[in-house]
Design a protein around this motif. Structure first.
Motif, PDB file in Angstrom:
ATOM      1  N   ARG A   1      -5.776  -2.123   8.665  1.00  0.00           N
ATOM      2  CA  ARG A   1      -5.185  -2.475   7.763  1.00  0.00           C
ATOM      3  C   ARG A   1      -5.482  -1.347   6.725  1.00  0.00           C
ATOM      4  NH1 ARG A   1      -5.868  -8.956   7.182  1.00  0.00           N
ATOM      5  NH2 ARG A   1      -4.453  -9.701   8.907  1.00  0.00           N
ATOM      6  N   GLN A   2      -5.050  -0.208   7.011  1.00  0.00           N
ATOM      7  CA  GLN A   2      -5.072   0.887   6.397  1.00  0.00           C
ATOM      8  C   GLN A   2      -4.048   1.908   6.351  1.00  0.00           C
ATOM      9  OE1 GLN A   2      -9.133   2.962   6.112  1.00  0.00           O
ATOM     10  NE2 GLN A   2      -9.826   1.093   7.046  1.00  0.00           N
ATOM     11  N   LEU A   3      -3.724   3.221   5.753  1.00  0.00           N
ATOM     12  CA  LEU A   3      -2.833   4.227   6.018  1.00  0.00           C
ATOM     13  C   LEU A   3      -3.025   4.715   7.321  1.00  0.00           C
ATOM     14  CD1 LEU A   3      -2.669   5.625   2.482  1.00  0.00           C
ATOM     15  CD2 LEU A   3      -0.962   4.168   3.362  1.00  0.00           C
ATOM     16  N   ALA A   4      -1.822   4.745   8.111  1.00  0.00           N
ATOM     17  CA  ALA A   4      -2.127   5.160   9.387  1.00  0.00           C
ATOM     18  C   ALA A   4      -1.035   6.408   9.644  1.00  0.00           C
ATOM     19  CB  ALA A   4      -1.591   4.054  10.527  1.00  0.00           C
ATOM     20  N   SER A   5       0.192   6.361  10.034  1.00  0.00           N
ATOM     21  CA  SER A   5       1.279   7.292  10.237  1.00  0.00           C
ATOM     22  C   SER A   5       1.344   8.091   8.887  1.00  0.00           C
ATOM     23  CB  SER A   5       2.428   6.823  10.905  1.00  0.00           C
ATOM     24  OG  SER A   5       3.451   7.781  10.972  1.00  0.00           O
ATOM     25  N   PRO A   6       1.149   9.232   8.577  1.00  0.00           N
ATOM     26  CA  PRO A   6       0.981   9.743   7.188  1.00  0.00           C
ATOM     27  C   PRO A   6       2.269  10.607   6.854  1.00  0.00           C
ATOM     28  CG  PRO A   6      -0.095  11.161   8.620  1.00  0.00           C
ATOM     29  CD  PRO A   6       0.191  10.217   9.661  1.00  0.00           C
ATOM     30  N   PHE A   7       3.121  10.941   7.862  1.00  0.00           N
ATOM     31  CA  PHE A   7       4.172  11.862   7.390  1.00  0.00           C
ATOM     32  C   PHE A   7       5.486  11.213   6.566  1.00  0.00           C
ATOM     33  CE2 PHE A   7       1.985  14.248  10.458  1.00  0.00           C
ATOM     34  CZ  PHE A   7       1.891  15.522   9.810  1.00  0.00           C
TER      35      PHE A   7
ATOM     36  N   THR B   1       0.761  -1.004  -0.091  1.00  0.00           N
ATOM     37  CA  THR B   1       0.026  -0.203  -0.179  1.00  0.00           C
ATOM     38  C   THR B   1       0.814   1.306   0.136  1.00  0.00           C
ATOM     39  OG1 THR B   1      -1.728  -1.231   1.258  1.00  0.00           O
ATOM     40  CG2 THR B   1      -1.590   1.357   1.209  1.00  0.00           C
ATOM     41  N   LEU B   2       1.954   1.274   0.856  1.00  0.00           N
ATOM     42  CA  LEU B   2       2.735   2.446   1.085  1.00  0.00           C
ATOM     43  C   LEU B   2       3.521   2.860  -0.217  1.00  0.00           C
ATOM     44  CD1 LEU B   2       4.063   1.884   4.417  1.00  0.00           C
ATOM     45  CD2 LEU B   2       2.903   3.859   3.873  1.00  0.00           C
ATOM     46  N   LEU B   3       4.050   1.812  -0.925  1.00  0.00           N
ATOM     47  CA  LEU B   3       4.820   1.666  -2.230  1.00  0.00           C
ATOM     48  C   LEU B   3       3.847   2.211  -3.283  1.00  0.00           C
ATOM     49  CD1 LEU B   3       7.407  -1.226  -1.706  1.00  0.00           C
ATOM     50  CD2 LEU B   3       8.028   1.256  -1.518  1.00  0.00           C
ATOM     51  N   GLN B   4       2.833   1.530  -3.398  1.00  0.00           N
ATOM     52  CA  GLN B   4       1.794   2.002  -4.411  1.00  0.00           C
ATOM     53  C   GLN B   4       1.234   3.282  -4.189  1.00  0.00           C
ATOM     54  OE1 GLN B   4      -1.053  -1.143  -5.119  1.00  0.00           O
ATOM     55  NE2 GLN B   4       0.576  -2.716  -5.054  1.00  0.00           N
TER      56      GLN B   4
ATOM     57  N   PHE C   1      -4.433  11.222   1.255  1.00  0.00           N
ATOM     58  CA  PHE C   1      -4.452   9.959   1.614  1.00  0.00           C
ATOM     59  C   PHE C   1      -5.397  10.239   3.100  1.00  0.00           C
ATOM     60  CE2 PHE C   1      -0.683  10.429  -0.679  1.00  0.00           C
ATOM     61  CZ  PHE C   1      -0.814   9.381  -1.379  1.00  0.00           C
ATOM     62  N   ARG C   2      -6.089   9.163   3.354  1.00  0.00           N
ATOM     63  CA  ARG C   2      -7.044   8.908   4.695  1.00  0.00           C
ATOM     64  C   ARG C   2      -6.042   8.380   5.728  1.00  0.00           C
ATOM     65  NH1 ARG C   2      -9.764   9.198   8.520  1.00  0.00           N
ATOM     66  NH2 ARG C   2     -12.167   9.123   8.511  1.00  0.00           N
ATOM     67  N   VAL C   3      -6.115   8.570   6.992  1.00  0.00           N
ATOM     68  CA  VAL C   3      -5.643   7.924   8.172  1.00  0.00           C
ATOM     69  C   VAL C   3      -6.673   7.299   9.130  1.00  0.00           C
ATOM     70  CG1 VAL C   3      -4.187   8.557  10.145  1.00  0.00           C
ATOM     71  CG2 VAL C   3      -3.828   9.977   7.981  1.00  0.00           C
ATOM     72  N   HIS C   4      -6.249   6.142   9.159  1.00  0.00           N
ATOM     73  CA  HIS C   4      -7.180   5.211  10.172  1.00  0.00           C
ATOM     74  C   HIS C   4      -6.168   4.403  11.115  1.00  0.00           C
ATOM     75  CE1 HIS C   4     -10.802   5.252   7.682  1.00  0.00           C
ATOM     76  NE2 HIS C   4     -11.447   5.727   9.086  1.00  0.00           N
ATOM     77  N   HIS C   5      -6.457   4.505  12.452  1.00  0.00           N
ATOM     78  CA  HIS C   5      -5.804   3.424  13.427  1.00  0.00           C
ATOM     79  C   HIS C   5      -6.296   2.371  13.647  1.00  0.00           C
ATOM     80  CE1 HIS C   5      -3.102   7.093  14.158  1.00  0.00           C
ATOM     81  NE2 HIS C   5      -4.090   8.004  14.154  1.00  0.00           N
TER      82      HIS C   5
ATOM     83  N   GLU D   1      -3.139  12.720  18.476  1.00  0.00           N
ATOM     84  CA  GLU D   1      -2.152  13.324  18.044  1.00  0.00           C
ATOM     85  C   GLU D   1      -1.306  14.089  18.999  1.00  0.00           C
ATOM     86  OE1 GLU D   1      -0.290  13.022  15.198  1.00  0.00           O
ATOM     87  OE2 GLU D   1      -1.744  11.574  14.231  1.00  0.00           O
ATOM     88  N   ASN D   2      -0.132  14.218  19.122  1.00  0.00           N
ATOM     89  CA  ASN D   2       0.665  15.034  19.922  1.00  0.00           C
ATOM     90  C   ASN D   2       0.977  16.511  19.229  1.00  0.00           C
ATOM     91  OD1 ASN D   2       2.833  16.623  20.841  1.00  0.00           O
ATOM     92  ND2 ASN D   2       3.504  15.005  22.126  1.00  0.00           N
TER      93      ASN D   2
END
Length: 340
Positions: free
Chosen positions: A54-60, A26-29, A47-51, A85-86
Motif C-alpha cells: 500500500r504505497q506508490l508503485a507505477s511512477p510514471f 496518496t496519488l492526489l495528495q 517518490f519511492r516505488v514499492h510493489h 521493469e521492461n
C-alpha cells in the motif's frame, strides 16, 4: 548543499488516524504536495516505488501529472526497482513523462530492496539468466535502459509500414534529449556506487547501506560518495556528477512537531539485515529545535559531501503538515547549511 527536495514513500492505510486512506488519496495528495513544495521554493519532489504494498508503485502517471501541474521543481524517483521493469516500455514512459515536464525528470533506479513478497519480479515475468541472480538481472535491465536513452536507432523498419518512417534504424519514441544524464543509481554498497560512476549515472544514497566497516552510518556513506566521485573522475566523463542523500529531519517548531517527533526515538544508527547474508546499517533520524539541528547536520559527513538533500516526509500526516515540515527546514535550517 545546492538543492533540497522531499522524498515520499506514498503510504496509505484505511486507519482513521491516517490522512491517506486509499491509493487515490496518496496519488492526489502527492501532486498537491509537489505543487506546495514548488511554491515554498524546494528544489525537488521525489517518490519511492514499492510493489505489492500500500504505497506508490507505477511512477510514471504520477510523474507526468506532477510535471503538468508544476513548472520549476525537479521530479524524480528514489528508487525504481529495475528487477521489475521492461527497459523498453520504461524508456517510452520515461520519455513521455519527461517531455510533459519540460525536461525536469530525475529518475532514481536501483537493483531494488527486499519487497513484500518472495521474488516478486517473477510475477512480472522476469527471471535471472542462468548463473546470475536477481541483482545481476536488475543491473542488466538498467544497462539496457541506459542504452535506449541514448536515442540511437536499433530496430529494422518494416519495408511496408502503415506510416512513413525516417531513414535508417528506428528508435523508441517519444525520445527526450538529455534524460540519459538525469538517471541516478541507488547504491547500497561502495562497489555498486563505483559501478554507477563508471556508467555515468548520478548517485542516490539513502538512509540504508551495507555495513562495510562498522563505522557510523554517515561516515560510511561519506566514504561511499568519495569512492563514487573518484571512480567518476577516473572514467573521464565530461560533466560533473550529482549526488543525493536522504534523511528524516524535523525542526521542532510547535506542539504538533513535538508530539509527532520530539521523543528522539531514532536518534542513533540501527543495525539490521536486509537479507540473511547482508548486514545493513540504518541512518539515524534528526528532530530538534532549528539551532540544534543545524549543528547536528553540520557534523553529518555525508550531507556535507552531497549536492542534494532529500527530506523523507510522513505523507500519512497530510499535505498541510508535510508542507509545514518542509517549510520549517527551508526557512530555519537550510540557509545555515549553505543552501541558496
Amino acid at each position: 548543499m545546492k538543492k533540497i527536495g522531499f522524498l515520499s514513500f506514498g503510504h496509505w492505510t484505511p486507519s482513521p488516524q491516517s490522512q491517506t486512506r486509499s491509493a487515490g488519496d496518496t496519488l492526489l495528495q502527492s501532486i498537491e504536495l509537489a505543487v506546495a513544495a514548488e511554491e515554498l521554493g524546494a528544489d525537488g519532489a521525489y517518490f519511492r516505488v514499492h510493489h505489492f504494498a500500500r504505497q506508490l508503485a507505477s511512477p510514471f502517471p504520477l510523474l507526468a501529472a506532477v510535471g503538468a501541474r508544476t513548472s520549476r521543481i525537479e521530479i524524480g524517483t528514489a528508487v525504481i526497482d529495475m528487477r521489475y521493469e521492461n527497459p523498453l516500455y520504461m524508456a517510452e514512459d520515461a520519455g513521455s513523462a519527461d517531455l510533459i515536464a519540460g525536461g525536469r525528470l530525475q529518475l532514481g533506479i536501483s537493483r531494488g530492496s527486499p519487497e513484500q513478497v518472495i521474488d516478486g519480479w517473477r510475477y512480472f515475468g522476469y527471471q535471472p539468466a542462468e548463473g546470475a541472480d536477481d541483482a545481476d538481472m536488475g543491473r542488466r535491465h538498467a544497462e539496457v535502459f541506459l542504452d535506449l536513452l541514448r536515442g540511437e536507432g536499433f530496430a529494422k523498419p518494416n519495408p511496408h509500414p502503415m506510416f512513413p518512417n525516417p531513414p535508417g534504424l528506428l528508435r523508441l519514441e517519444p525520445h527526450s534529449d538529455g534524460l540519459r544524464e538525469r538517471i541516478w543509481w541507488g547504491a547500497g554498497s561502495n562497489a555498486t556506487a563505483v559501478w554507477a560512476a563508471r556508467l555515468g549515472m548520478n548517485l542516490q544514497s539513502s538512509t540504508l547501506k551495507n555495513d562495510e566497516t562498522g563505522e557510523a552510518f554517515h561516515v560510511q556513506q561519506a566514504a561511499q560518495i568519495r569512492a563514487y566521485r573518484a571512480a567518476w573522475k577516473e572514467a573521464g566523463h565530461a560533466r560533473e556528477p550529482c549526488v543525493s542523500v536522504s534523511r528524516s529531519i524535523f525542526a521542532l517548531m510547535d506542539d504538533r512537531d513535538r508530539a509527532y517527533f520530539g521523543r528522539g526515538g531514532e536518534s542513533e544508527d540501527q543495525i539490521g539485515f536486509i537479507d540473511p547474508q547482508t548486514r545493513a546499517i540504518f541512518g539515524r533520524s534528526y528532530a530538534a529545535e532549528p539551532d540544534v539541528l543545524i549543528e547536528q547536520l553540520r557534523n553529518d559527513e555525508a550531507i556535507t559531501e552531497a549536492d542534494t538533500l532529500l527530506l523523507t516526509i510522513p505523507n500519512q500526516l497530510g499535505v498541510a503538515y508535510c508542507a509545514h515540515a518542509i517549510e520549517a527546514i527551508l526557512k530555519h535550517v537550510a540557509p545555515a547549511l549553505g543552501w541558496r
